[in-house]
Write a protein that holds these residues in place. Sequence first.
Motif, PDB file in Angstrom:
ATOM      1  N   GLY A 119       0.818  -1.217   0.000  1.00 40.04           N
ATOM      2  CA  GLY A 119       0.000   0.000   0.000  1.00 40.04           C
ATOM      3  C   GLY A 119       0.848   1.262   0.000  1.00 40.04           C
ATOM      4  N   TYR A 120       2.000   1.197   0.636  1.00 35.20           N
ATOM      5  CA  TYR A 120       2.901   2.354   0.678  1.00 35.20           C
ATOM      6  C   TYR A 120       3.872   2.340  -0.494  1.00 35.20           C
ATOM      7  CZ  TYR A 120       0.905   2.887   5.241  1.00 35.20           C
ATOM      8  OH  TYR A 120       0.009   3.060   6.254  1.00 35.20           O
ATOM      9  N   ALA A 121       4.265   1.139  -0.893  1.00 32.07           N
ATOM     10  CA  ALA A 121       5.281   1.008  -1.939  1.00 32.07           C
ATOM     11  C   ALA A 121       4.678   1.097  -3.334  1.00 32.07           C
ATOM     12  CB  ALA A 121       6.013  -0.322  -1.782  1.00 32.07           C
ATOM     13  N   GLY A 122       3.363   0.876  -3.428  1.00 33.54           N
ATOM     14  CA  GLY A 122       2.736   0.847  -4.750  1.00 33.54           C
ATOM     15  C   GLY A 122       2.793  -0.536  -5.373  1.00 33.54           C
ATOM     16  N   GLY A 123       2.849  -1.562  -4.514  1.00 39.21           N
ATOM     17  CA  GLY A 123       2.990  -2.950  -4.974  1.00 39.21           C
ATOM     18  C   GLY A 123       4.192  -3.565  -4.279  1.00 39.21           C
ATOM     19  N   MET A 124       4.247  -4.882  -4.235  1.00 44.23           N
ATOM     20  CA  MET A 124       5.380  -5.504  -3.535  1.00 44.23           C
ATOM     21  C   MET A 124       5.669  -6.882  -4.127  1.00 44.23           C
ATOM     22  SD  MET A 124       7.682  -5.510  -1.117  1.00 44.23           S
ATOM     23  CE  MET A 124       7.282  -3.946  -0.333  1.00 44.23           C
ATOM     24  N   VAL A 125       6.936  -7.131  -4.392  1.00 44.48           N
ATOM     25  CA  VAL A 125       7.366  -8.458  -4.810  1.00 44.48           C
ATOM     26  C   VAL A 125       7.811  -9.198  -3.551  1.00 44.48           C
ATOM     27  CG1 VAL A 125       9.093  -9.743  -6.117  1.00 44.48           C
ATOM     28  CG2 VAL A 125       8.079  -7.662  -7.091  1.00 44.48           C
ATOM     29  N   LEU A 126       7.178 -10.338  -3.291  1.00 44.56           N
ATOM     30  CA  LEU A 126       7.530 -11.110  -2.087  1.00 44.56           C
ATOM     31  C   LEU A 126       8.196 -12.424  -2.493  1.00 44.56           C
ATOM     32  CD1 LEU A 126       7.388 -11.904   0.948  1.00 44.56           C
ATOM     33  CD2 LEU A 126       5.030 -12.666   0.522  1.00 44.56           C
ATOM     34  N   HIS A 127       9.436 -12.593  -2.061  1.00 42.89           N
ATOM     35  CA  HIS A 127      10.168 -13.829  -2.313  1.00 42.89           C
ATOM     36  C   HIS A 127      10.109 -14.692  -1.061  1.00 42.89           C
ATOM     37  CE1 HIS A 127      12.068 -11.867  -5.795  1.00 42.89           C
ATOM     38  NE2 HIS A 127      12.283 -10.834  -5.010  1.00 42.89           N
TER      39      HIS A 127
END
Length: 395
Positions: free
Chosen positions: A232-240
Amino acid sequence: MDALYLVKIGEITLKDGNRQEFVDTLKRDVKRRLSSAGIKNSFGSRDARYYLTVPESGRAAAEHILSRVPGINGWARAEKVAKDIDAIAATAVELMRERAAAGARSFKVEARRTDKGFPLDSYGIARELGDRILAAVPGLPVNVRDPATTLYVEIREAAYLYTDGEPGVRGLPVGSTGAGLLLLSGGIDSPVAGYRMLGRGLALESLHFSAYPYTSREAWEKVRSLAEVLAGYAGGMVLHTMSFTEFQLRLKKDAPADRTTLYLRAAMMIAAAALARKRCLNSIVTGESLGQVASQTAENMRFTGSYTDLPILRPLVGTDKEDTIRTARAIGSYEISIQPYEDCCVLFSPRHPVLRACFERERADFEALGLGDELRAAVAATETVELPCPLTPPA
Ligand code: ATP
Ligand code: MG
């Protein structure tokens, strides 16, 4: 009718040399978030003011986003009206009525006139509007020293009116200072650490080490929910996600019990550095805080840090836990973090981990374990999900 917002940008204005670049990064971020939700928008500037325009139907999403984009200090709903004192006064009265209904008990008007052709000067505008508001809104006296609400009026190519705004995240636009890999556990600290670095303009991807099936599916779901908060803060998130199960079992079997936490941390650094390099991320972020738990000593940080030459950013290193909890509550991660699912470290951790690693000896002993194969296998089997930027608060 479109909805108009005045966007106040903060620290960016201090960056003389590359100011335009920072502003462009911010604009791109806001536009991308709205466009990806199919919301038409324009983000423009005029006279050192920044404005966002969206269709009326995009209000909720726009307001949700404006409160979460790093680099924005605050924002306010604005009204654009014709440069006619009666039209301006009608809108002014309406805005102050709304503020009075919301509980404000005093007001003042601040006017600015850049169009010198407008018949009233700033003082004249403030006085005229003040009088009309006093006459039209009962129970709302003027207080110029300490008003409960302020009406701002700017006369430029049109007249703009807005009242006190909502706070933003502040800081710098995401991506303006590089990109990092956040080590995201299910705890309270690491999401806050990620939030802090996003506010310093660092774009982030997240990495979680799981010990499935020793840890539950729910433990991972919890980490994904935390990553969604950050999205929500980053504008999207890639989670590994990397499975460290094999690796931890090897450690438990072959390493002295009081060293497993330390060696696990070193292994996390090695694996994180390998992934960071692959993903072109130039730093590693952790939620460590000096002395918070026995393993987080300066000596131990030296040891774990010695396995990568990437900078390890620890934004909470000097932060008190209560302050971290306050931030966690404010950003919406706290309630998720306190769900009771076990993290991989807890599961294998000894009761008394070593406090002060003796640097040379630990390096030699860790090396002697020969864990390279397990580590390479863990990195190679990394699983990745991409989380979109949420446009409404979680249900
Ligand atoms: P947190 O609340 O973030 O879990 P903590 O106080 O519990 O922190 P530790 O468990 O000692 O502290 O972890 C220190 C840091 O190491 C975390 O903030 C996180 O950045 C990283 N870390 C720990 N466990 C994991 C994990 N399973 N996956 C990814 N990173 C982790
Ligand atoms: Mg933890």
